[in-house]
Scaffold this motif. Sequence first.
Motif, mmCIF file in Angstrom:
data_model
loop_
_atom_site.group_PDB
_atom_site.id
_atom_site.type_symbol
_atom_site.label_atom_id
_atom_site.label_comp_id
_atom_site.label_asym_id
_atom_site.label_seq_id
_atom_site.Cartn_x
_atom_site.Cartn_y
_atom_site.Cartn_z
ATOM 1 N N LEU A 111 -16.532 117.464 -40.619
ATOM 2 C CA LEU A 111 -15.319 117.247 -39.700
ATOM 3 C C LEU A 111 -14.820 118.489 -39.377
ATOM 4 C CD1 LEU A 111 -14.076 114.000 -41.484
ATOM 5 C CD2 LEU A 111 -15.337 114.248 -39.357
ATOM 6 N N ALA A 242 -18.380 107.106 -40.445
ATOM 7 C CA ALA A 242 -17.987 107.757 -39.372
ATOM 8 C C ALA A 242 -18.294 106.970 -38.112
ATOM 9 C CB ALA A 242 -18.554 109.281 -39.041
ATOM 10 N N LYS A 243 -19.515 106.417 -38.088
ATOM 11 C CA LYS A 243 -20.202 105.700 -37.042
ATOM 12 C C LYS A 243 -19.433 104.070 -37.068
ATOM 13 C CE LYS A 243 -24.689 107.758 -36.793
ATOM 14 N NZ LYS A 243 -26.158 107.389 -37.075
ATOM 15 N N PRO A 246 -14.855 105.090 -36.387
ATOM 16 C CA PRO A 246 -14.581 106.341 -35.691
ATOM 17 C C PRO A 246 -13.017 106.439 -35.392
ATOM 18 C CG PRO A 246 -15.597 104.578 -33.865
ATOM 19 C CD PRO A 246 -15.582 104.042 -35.273
ATOM 20 N N GLU A 247 -12.131 105.439 -35.295
ATOM 21 C CA GLU A 247 -10.620 105.353 -35.120
ATOM 22 C C GLU A 247 -10.019 105.728 -36.343
ATOM 23 O OE1 GLU A 247 -9.087 101.684 -33.552
ATOM 24 O OE2 GLU A 247 -10.332 101.955 -31.500
ATOM 25 N N VAL A 249 -11.524 107.539 -38.827
ATOM 26 C CA VAL A 249 -11.623 109.098 -38.806
ATOM 27 C C VAL A 249 -10.689 110.161 -37.836
ATOM 28 C CG1 VAL A 249 -13.501 111.076 -38.306
ATOM 29 C CG2 VAL A 249 -14.149 108.819 -39.457
ATOM 30 N N ALA A 250 -10.592 109.507 -36.722
ATOM 31 C CA ALA A 250 -9.613 110.070 -35.693
ATOM 32 C C ALA A 250 -8.204 110.163 -36.196
ATOM 33 C CB ALA A 250 -9.694 109.484 -34.328
ATOM 34 N N GLU A 254 -5.984 113.681 -37.428
ATOM 35 C CA GLU A 254 -4.695 113.994 -36.628
ATOM 36 C C GLU A 254 -3.787 114.254 -37.926
ATOM 37 O OE1 GLU A 254 -1.508 111.762 -33.835
ATOM 38 O OE2 GLU A 254 -3.140 110.714 -34.124
ATOM 39 N N THR A 298 -12.288 122.832 -36.027
ATOM 40 C CA THR A 298 -13.069 121.911 -35.544
ATOM 41 C C THR A 298 -14.228 122.199 -34.371
ATOM 42 O OG1 THR A 298 -11.477 120.845 -34.310
ATOM 43 C CG2 THR A 298 -11.562 120.143 -36.504
ATOM 44 N N TYR A 332 -19.823 117.142 -36.861
ATOM 45 C CA TYR A 332 -19.238 115.947 -36.235
ATOM 46 C C TYR A 332 -18.473 116.227 -34.648
ATOM 47 C CZ TYR A 332 -16.380 111.887 -35.760
ATOM 48 O OH TYR A 332 -15.494 110.513 -35.477
ATOM 49 N N SER A 333 -18.997 115.295 -33.845
ATOM 50 C CA SER A 333 -18.100 115.547 -32.514
ATOM 51 C C SER A 333 -17.796 113.941 -32.425
ATOM 52 C CB SER A 333 -19.004 116.001 -31.716
ATOM 53 O OG SER A 333 -20.336 115.209 -31.408
ATOM 54 N N GLU A 334 -16.499 113.919 -31.672
ATOM 55 C CA GLU A 334 -15.950 112.598 -31.334
ATOM 56 C C GLU A 334 -16.640 111.885 -30.223
ATOM 57 O OE1 GLU A 334 -11.740 112.790 -30.577
ATOM 58 O OE2 GLU A 334 -11.319 113.924 -32.367
#
Length: 334
Positions: A111, A242-243, A246-247, A249-250, A254, A298, A332-334
């Motif tokens: 991440l 992560a899959k 995703p929210e 992880v986001a 933050e 990141t 990792y990429s969003e």
Amino acid sequence: MGFAAAILAMVLLFAGCGQTETKTESSTAASETEDETLVHVLALKGPTSMGMVKMMSDNDSKESPADTFELAAAPDEVSAKLVQGEVDIAAVPANLASVLYNKTNGGVQVLAVNTLGVLYIVEDGDTVHSIADLKGRTIYAGGKGATPEYALNYILEKNGLVPGEDVTIEWKSEHAECVAALAEDADGIAMLPQPFVTTAQTKKETLRTALDLTEEWNKIQKSEGTAGTLVTGVTVVRTAFAKEHPEAVADFMEAYQASVSYVTENTDEAAKLIGDYDIVPEAVAKKALPACNIVCITGDEMKEKLSGYLGVLKDQNPEAVGGELPGDDFYYSE
């Protein structure tokens, strides 16, 4: 050699950062919640966990914590819990992340880079001002067969010095032994990590930080037109988690970025939290934090810096990164 033993042999683990116990810092009730997006976080005591202390403190102050945090003393414990799915996100040594990626067929992703280099050359004197000044000298160091050795060899070789010939390296099993050797050798120098440098300076006030090996690494990379840097730690997530979330992880990222900003901008307050969580004593953290290179890098910059670092390690010893460099999906990429 078993999996855990192999990881221990490869990993960048600074003895001065460790403790002898594993300690959970969050509410037990929180860990028992049925909220499927609850994030279980595990971090090694030391610089790689320092950037998390503000979010740990904020989380613990909530009536219904959003996450659970645990601090570990040894990397094999982190590895086991990640592989078994007991934790979702972890702060680990950079090369361990690569090892785990290879061992789990892509089961973890990075991440963020959370800590840049923390290795320094120190001496009880004022004779070393460049890598060239190390010629003909003896360096006391810990970390033989692991990333500190590979980093030191890389920097020496790129500066035209042959380890073992132009520079004598006397390997010690513990950083405290390096400091003891300095006390007995008036001309000796040592390679030490933060926050152990600061700990050593509290015991020997005349100990001087002569060279920042992160800066020396970056000089080499710049001269060669590359952008890799010396990296100590990264924050990883289980790929499956992560899959699926995703929210979550986001949201974590933050809060994590805000925590790192707080730690790097509020040294006194951050040092108190670091002491409260028994990572290192508050007094040591207060002096060491500016030199611990706590970051939250990141995206493309993370990939550029980390891939360059891992490439150097692979050239030194492929086993240090798990045999092969990770694929693009490691980042990792969003």
